[in-house]
Design an enzyme around this catalytic site. Structure first.
Site, PDB file in Angstrom:
ATOM      1  CB  VAL A  63      -0.822   0.172   0.966  1.00 54.55           C
ATOM      2  CG1 VAL A  63      -1.679   1.144   1.146  1.00 54.55           C
ATOM      3  CG2 VAL A  63      -1.865  -1.212   1.350  1.00 54.55           C
ATOM      4  CG  PHE A  64       2.605   5.495  -3.225  1.00 57.77           C
ATOM      5  CD1 PHE A  64       3.566   5.175  -2.747  1.00 57.77           C
ATOM      6  CD2 PHE A  64       1.744   6.219  -3.043  1.00 57.77           C
ATOM      7  CE1 PHE A  64       4.548   6.569  -2.380  1.00 57.77           C
ATOM      8  CE2 PHE A  64       1.984   7.229  -3.055  1.00 57.77           C
ATOM      9  CZ  PHE A  64       3.900   7.529  -3.202  1.00 57.77           C
ATOM     10  N   GLY A  65       1.293   5.324   0.544  1.00 58.55           N
ATOM     11  CA  GLY A  65       1.061   6.277   1.913  1.00 58.55           C
ATOM     12  C   GLY A  65       1.632   7.540   1.358  1.00 58.55           C
ATOM     13  CE1 TYR A  66      -2.652  11.052  -1.509  1.00 56.90           C
ATOM     14  CE2 TYR A  66      -2.265   8.484  -1.911  1.00 56.90           C
ATOM     15  CZ  TYR A  66      -2.943  10.059  -1.772  1.00 56.90           C
ATOM     16  OH  TYR A  66      -4.364   9.472  -1.948  1.00 56.90           O
ATOM     17  N   GLY A  67       0.251  10.741   1.978  1.00 62.24           N
ATOM     18  CA  GLY A  67      -0.234  11.905   3.081  1.00 62.24           C
ATOM     19  C   GLY A  67      -0.331  11.740   4.460  1.00 62.24           C
ATOM     20  CB  SER A  68      -2.518  11.427   7.261  1.00 59.99           C
ATOM     21  OG  SER A  68      -3.689  10.442   6.576  1.00 59.99           O
ATOM     22  CD  GLU A 116      -7.439   6.851   2.372  1.00 60.78           C
ATOM     23  OE1 GLU A 116      -7.246   7.337   2.096  1.00 60.78           O
ATOM     24  OE2 GLU A 116      -6.846   6.688   3.771  1.00 60.78           O
TER      25      GLU A 116
END
Length: 165
Positions: free
Chosen positions: A5-10, A87
């Site tokens: 899983v890619f996280g780009y914010g919180s 999300e």
């Protein structure tokens, strides 16, 4: 089989699920924007807060973040349940290549899941672009279940450079 899983914010600083490995890197062809409004966890119906989201971009653009590897089936199910709530405003899941080295031509991991919006029939409250001052004013006056989000612009702004993690 492992799930990534890619996280780009919180998700970068608060994943909210168990993981086996975390890699710092980037994806190509997407950019981070503050176009999505939130009335549940970042604001209210009167003052929606802005949240960061991904949108498709030029194939040469990159978005830095972190990829999380989850190997156990039970942990994958827990993570997906958590992410589907967290999300929920996104209308699209995609699977992309993830890179850890800026000059690499071969991805470190393929098939990394991202949540994003396509701008077509999206369920998210699309607020669109905003001047920085309007953004800060809207976010600093917005309230969420955990309080105001005065630190979000600072935390998220750190996320817009490649050396933020």
């Amino acid at each position: 089989m492992a799930m990534w899983v890619f996280g780009y914010g919180s998700l970068v600083w608060k994943a909210g699920f168990n993981f086996d490995e975390r890699l710092v890197g980037f994806i190509k062809g997407y950019r981070r924007v503050f176009y999505q409004g939130s009335t549940d966890h970042r604001g209210t119906p009167e003052f929606p807060g802005r949240t960061v989201t991904l949108e498709p971009a030029d194939p040469h653009e990159v978005c830095w973040g972190a990829a999380y590897k989850i190997t156990k089936k039970e942990e994958q199910e827990i993570a997906l349940t958590h992410l589907e709530v967290r999300e929920k405003q996104y209308d699209k899941k995609a699977y992309v290549d993830f890179f850890t080295e800026p000059l690499a031509t071969t991805p470190t991991v393929s098939g990394v899941m991202i949540y994003c919006f396509s701008r077509q029939e999206s369920q998210c409250e699309l607020l669109g672009p905003s001047f920085h001052s309007r953004y800060c004013q809207a976010n600093c006056s917005s309230r969420r279940p955990l309080g105001t989000q005065q630190r979000l612009p600072i935390s998220a702004r750190k996320g817009s450079s490649s050396n933020w993690m």
